[in-house]
Design an enzyme around this catalytic site. Sequence first.
Site, mmCIF file in Angstrom:
data_model
loop_
_atom_site.group_PDB
_atom_site.id
_atom_site.type_symbol
_atom_site.label_atom_id
_atom_site.label_comp_id
_atom_site.label_asym_id
_atom_site.label_seq_id
_atom_site.Cartn_x
_atom_site.Cartn_y
_atom_site.Cartn_z
ATOM 1 N N ASN A 1 11.945 -11.104 9.520
ATOM 2 C CA ASN A 1 13.011 -10.394 8.222
ATOM 3 C C ASN A 1 14.197 -11.432 8.668
ATOM 4 O OD1 ASN A 1 11.784 -7.986 7.598
ATOM 5 N ND2 ASN A 1 13.364 -6.637 9.346
ATOM 6 N N THR B 1 12.289 -1.757 13.950
ATOM 7 C CA THR B 1 9.967 -2.351 14.915
ATOM 8 C C THR B 1 10.718 -1.642 16.637
ATOM 9 O OG1 THR B 1 10.159 -3.898 13.302
ATOM 10 C CG2 THR B 1 8.465 -4.139 15.654
ATOM 11 N N LYS C 1 9.664 -7.816 -4.845
ATOM 12 C CA LYS C 1 9.317 -7.005 -4.112
ATOM 13 C C LYS C 1 8.391 -6.505 -5.581
ATOM 14 C CE LYS C 1 11.325 -5.591 -0.560
ATOM 15 N NZ LYS C 1 12.214 -5.116 0.701
ATOM 16 N N ASP D 1 15.042 -7.456 3.671
ATOM 17 C CA ASP D 1 14.530 -6.636 4.063
ATOM 18 C C ASP D 1 15.573 -5.388 4.465
ATOM 19 O OD1 ASP D 1 12.743 -4.323 4.273
ATOM 20 O OD2 ASP D 1 11.676 -5.410 5.712
ATOM 21 N N ASP E 1 16.723 -3.325 11.866
ATOM 22 C CA ASP E 1 16.138 -4.097 11.545
ATOM 23 C C ASP E 1 15.848 -5.578 12.062
ATOM 24 O OD1 ASP E 1 13.126 -3.983 12.098
ATOM 25 O OD2 ASP E 1 12.800 -3.779 10.087
ATOM 26 N N ALA F 1 3.291 -1.653 3.614
ATOM 27 C CA ALA F 1 3.079 0.619 3.478
ATOM 28 C C ALA F 1 3.913 0.551 2.016
ATOM 29 C CB ALA F 1 3.966 0.777 4.725
ATOM 30 N N PHE F 2 4.844 0.189 1.169
ATOM 31 C CA PHE F 2 5.152 0.524 0.611
ATOM 32 C C PHE F 2 4.785 -0.883 -0.876
ATOM 33 C CE2 PHE F 2 8.685 1.492 3.466
ATOM 34 C CZ PHE F 2 8.834 3.044 3.265
ATOM 35 N N GLY F 3 4.555 -1.636 -0.543
ATOM 36 C CA GLY F 3 4.502 -2.826 -2.110
ATOM 37 C C GLY F 3 3.656 -4.037 -1.484
ATOM 38 N N GLU F 4 3.958 -5.385 -1.912
ATOM 39 C CA GLU F 4 3.609 -6.094 -2.383
ATOM 40 C C GLU F 4 4.958 -7.155 -2.388
ATOM 41 O OE1 GLU F 4 -0.846 -5.724 -3.652
ATOM 42 O OE2 GLU F 4 0.501 -6.410 -5.218
ATOM 43 N N VAL F 5 4.630 -8.480 -2.115
ATOM 44 C CA VAL F 5 5.522 -9.480 -2.650
ATOM 45 C C VAL F 5 4.427 -10.822 -3.104
ATOM 46 C CG1 VAL F 5 7.482 -11.005 -1.576
ATOM 47 C CG2 VAL F 5 6.800 -8.954 -0.710
ATOM 48 N N LYS G 1 14.993 -8.808 13.333
ATOM 49 C CA LYS G 1 13.186 -9.258 13.879
ATOM 50 C C LYS G 1 13.632 -10.538 13.275
ATOM 51 C CE LYS G 1 10.601 -6.592 11.074
ATOM 52 N NZ LYS G 1 9.190 -5.342 11.027
#
Length: 597
Positions: free
Chosen positions: A228, A277, A129, A241, A223, A110-114, A225
């Site tokens: 991550n 999540t 990131k 993350d 978070d 949602a905020f960008g790319e890696v 999971k």
Amino acid sequence: MKSKQKIPPPQQLNKFSLEELLSLGTINKNTYQKVIAAKKYIERKYNLIKLKRVENNILIEKLKSSDLPESKKLEIINDINQQEIKINQKKLEKMSASNYESLSIIGRGAFGEVHICREKKTGEIVAIKKIKKEILFNKNQIKHTLDEQDFLSKVDSPWIIKLKASFQEGDYLYLVMEYLPGGDLMGLLIAKDIFTEEEAKFYTAEIILAIESIHELDCIHRDIKPDNILIGKDGHIKLTDFGLAKISDKIFKEDIIDYKFEDNKKSHNRNFSCVGTAYYAAPEVINKKTYGQEIDWWSLGVILFEMMVGYAPFCSKNVKDVCFKVSHFENYLIFPKKCKASNNCKDLILKLVNHSENRLGKNGSQEIKAHPFFKGINWQKIKEMKPPFIPELKNDYDNKYFDEFKYIEPFVPPKESIIRKRLDPEFTGYNFKGKEKDPTDILTVIDMIQKKKEEVEKEKIKINNNENKIFNETTHENKKTGSSSNQNSDNIDNINEIDKEKNIDNNYNECKTININKIVKNRKIINIPNPKIKNGKKEFIKKGEININKIENNENKNEINERNLHRKKTFLGKVGQTFKVGIKGIFIRSKSGKKNK
């Protein structure tokens, strides 16, 4: 109509915390975020200055207390100065996305790319990131982003992904991190479907140590999971993350700082926000009740269930159903008949996926480690264990364990946007150039002192070995020629002076060794460091002993002869020799002429 809140007069503003001023409407959200960013930046700067002073004082004390010679102490100081110059030069270099070459995209959110990138100067492979500022502003995620960067810049743990650098350029933020090419635990779960109990035990143990390292800093990941949990090229895991993590003030305020800001005094131990999540979130989070660090242990229990069964315990087609199942977990946490988990494994899952007041781990990670499921795990040497999965890689930038995405826009922002866009004050202090090993760091100084001590010891051993070798060669030669210590002879074959030792310490400052390779058959070697003085000259009184003064005189004569021989070979020496021979010839002829008469 809503009643307007009273805004305090300017002279009373210092009595209110930032949060109170924000709630009163005295400052807006944008101003609040700018002040928080500036505050952390100032705290970091002052902490570094004070920490530097402390470490310098410790450095001086350590060097004073060490038994190293002054020459070695000066060498350490010079090394430290050279290292500091290099570090300061690196800090002055401008950070830019143009310093990196993007090789592929392995993540998009949602905020960008890696991106997987190669640093152009060093060739190092890193994961970057790239985050769009506009989205952070719109979704009110600036604080979370700053907290993640600040947390990673301060934490140094083998279980947490390492931040190498961070900077802002144009409309984007960049987080430069180490690249772990083994993919994430979710990818491994998809590939294997179900883990064996030994495999599940290994990964669960490493996740416990990773969560433990966060909780020790009074932080909550929120978070946890499989997505991550990244796998390195050695097969061991690291957490990543921290965008949703609850970061404690402990990570920002250090004991060394001696000033205070007016701030909210509420504890960070209990929280209310719904994050994470849904599949792995605890019921108290779903229901927006107070919660603490124990929510991370719930997530661990869900992951262990998924590793043993092949799917999450509360999975459903929509989020509402997932939340309902989590809230009524007692009715939906069911082990299928085909599940091969042992009773100890099932017992651990049931104690982790439990009500917060009864959840294992509420009193710390030690009670989880003590569970019978982990029998045989050496918690101190788990990094030495062979992981169940070690990635097979073609090269350092191999991305076969990740999904690959297409490029939508260039990795480097256009020059126009960089020139147009100034550094946003909301991200003051975001720039970070990685943790260079500080040469004044206490451990660094101890290592340097230890290395110098080892050098000194090696030099001493070398000297002793030379002396022993000389003695052994002499003894062997005496036995070979059948010599005895009572025989007398004045012939010395070869005497060489070697190894004027370095000033290793005060005991060695005036030490001088004579190497006697071959001596007369009947001579006896006696090492007398302080010879007796007779008639103003150093002598050895006893018969059969070697007079070192005579040896030195012989050496001086040999040196004079060598110099004369060298002079004869030079141009002027040849002319002088010719002149000398000519005069000598004239004198001989005149003398012989007189005899003939």
